[in-house]
Design an enzyme around this catalytic site. Sequence first.
Site, short mmCIF file in Angstrom:
data_model
loop_
_atom_site.label_atom_id
_atom_site.label_comp_id
_atom_site.label_asym_id
_atom_site.label_seq_id
_atom_site.Cartn_x
_atom_site.Cartn_y
_atom_site.Cartn_z
N SER A 39 44.14 38.60 21.68
CA SER A 39 42.98 37.56 21.68
C SER A 39 41.66 38.02 21.43
CB SER A 39 42.82 36.89 22.99
OG SER A 39 41.77 35.93 22.87
N HIS A 45 44.84 35.70 17.61
CA HIS A 45 44.61 34.66 18.58
C HIS A 45 43.13 34.31 18.70
CE1 HIS A 45 45.61 31.77 21.65
NE2 HIS A 45 44.78 32.06 22.29
N ASP A 53 40.25 31.87 20.17
CA ASP A 53 39.91 31.06 21.36
C ASP A 53 38.54 30.35 21.07
OD1 ASP A 53 42.15 31.27 23.35
OD2 ASP A 53 41.36 33.45 23.28
N MET A 104 36.18 27.65 22.36
CA MET A 104 35.86 26.96 23.71
C MET A 104 34.59 26.02 23.66
SD MET A 104 36.30 29.76 26.38
CE MET A 104 37.69 30.84 26.35
N HIS A 117 43.41 28.59 19.01
CA HIS A 117 43.62 27.64 20.08
C HIS A 117 42.24 26.95 20.47
CE1 HIS A 117 44.36 28.37 24.96
NE2 HIS A 117 44.31 27.06 24.53
N MET A 166 40.03 24.86 22.78
CA MET A 166 39.97 24.31 24.21
C MET A 166 38.69 23.46 24.11
SD MET A 166 40.73 27.83 26.04
CE MET A 166 40.61 28.78 24.15
N MET A 211 49.78 27.88 29.16
CA MET A 211 48.78 28.69 30.08
C MET A 211 49.01 29.32 31.14
SD MET A 211 46.20 28.44 27.64
CE MET A 211 45.00 29.48 28.60
N GLY A 265 38.68 35.28 29.71
CA GLY A 265 39.86 36.19 29.66
C GLY A 265 39.92 36.97 30.92
N ASP A 298 49.91 32.57 27.10
CA ASP A 298 48.49 32.86 26.98
C ASP A 298 47.60 32.99 28.32
OD1 ASP A 298 45.99 33.21 26.00
OD2 ASP A 298 45.74 31.32 25.10
N GLY A 299 47.40 34.20 28.87
CA GLY A 299 46.27 34.53 30.06
C GLY A 299 47.22 35.50 30.76
C1 DX5 Z 1 41.80 31.73 27.99
C2 DX5 Z 1 42.05 32.15 26.57
C3 DX5 Z 1 43.10 33.28 26.45
C4 DX5 Z 1 42.28 34.80 26.88
C5 DX5 Z 1 43.34 35.51 27.14
O1 DX5 Z 1 41.30 30.67 28.00
O2 DX5 Z 1 42.91 31.20 26.07
O3 DX5 Z 1 43.52 33.26 25.12
O4 DX5 Z 1 41.54 35.34 25.83
O5 DX5 Z 1 42.87 36.70 27.83
P1 DX5 Z 1 43.46 37.61 28.82
O6 DX5 Z 1 44.52 38.36 28.07
O7 DX5 Z 1 42.49 38.63 29.18
O8 DX5 Z 1 43.84 37.09 29.94
ZN ZN Z 2 44.01 31.36 24.17
#
Ligand code: DX5
Ligand code: ZN
Length: 224
Positions: free
Chosen positions: A8, A33, A35, A37, A66, A68, A137, A144, A175-176
């Site tokens: 990510s 990946h 993200d 947001m 992804h 969000m 999730m 992260g 993811d996470g």
């Molecule tokens: C969280 C994201 C994840 C995040 C994962 O909202 O969707 O993709 O980057 O990060 P880690 O691996 O640090 O949990």
């Molecule tokens: Zn993600």
Amino acid sequence: MQTLIAPSVLAADFANLQRDVEMINRSEADWFHIDIMDGVFVPNISFGMPVLRDIVKHATKPMDVHLMIVDPDRYIETFAKLGANVLTVHYEACTHLHRTLQAIKAEGMQAGVAMNPHTPVHLLQDVIQDIDLVCLMSVNPGFGGQKFIENTYSKVRELRQMIEAKGASTRIEIDGGVTDQNAKALVDAGADVLVAGSFVFRAQDPVATVANLKALTNATSGTH
Ligand code: DX5
Ligand code: ZN
């Protein structure tokens, strides 16, 4: 099936983004990946289109995007043009999920659905055959570096059963909070794609960390 590793970019150093993208290119990672947001669907804002455009310029692997964000339908065409290969929307953000999935595919992308930790997987049973990837999730989306939620394992198993029962070819992505401590157990439960942010980018040697995740998850076959 080979387990895919998707670092990510959220955990990259944004002041050295080209360097970090090239590092992932050199590694055994399968996908980037990404993200996105909006500060509304999740309580954080990450980065948007100009940043993705510049990542795509340097990346040599598929873009797993992804979203969000609320009302993701507004941006399907935009992300297709930017070069997304997989476009994932949140179950909780879609009133007409089936329509959204068709719109993503009509733009030539694989269609993904992400589910928050509290959302039960059985809600997908009438649409699973239309989904290329379900992103479970394993933390609350938005940040992260959070702790992995253990309940995820039973969700993976239930979803894997549903996919098999329906004869679907849907991939399961986690993811996470993914690390070398839970990666293999997740694959054994039925996961196909592991996203890892902090665990890769905060490592002393991210390239070796990806190689290790890859080796761990492909050493023995999972249950599927
Ligand atoms: C969280 C994201 C994840 C995040 C994962 O909202 O969707 O993709 O980057 O990060 P880690 O691996 O640090 O949990
Ligand atoms: Zn993600």
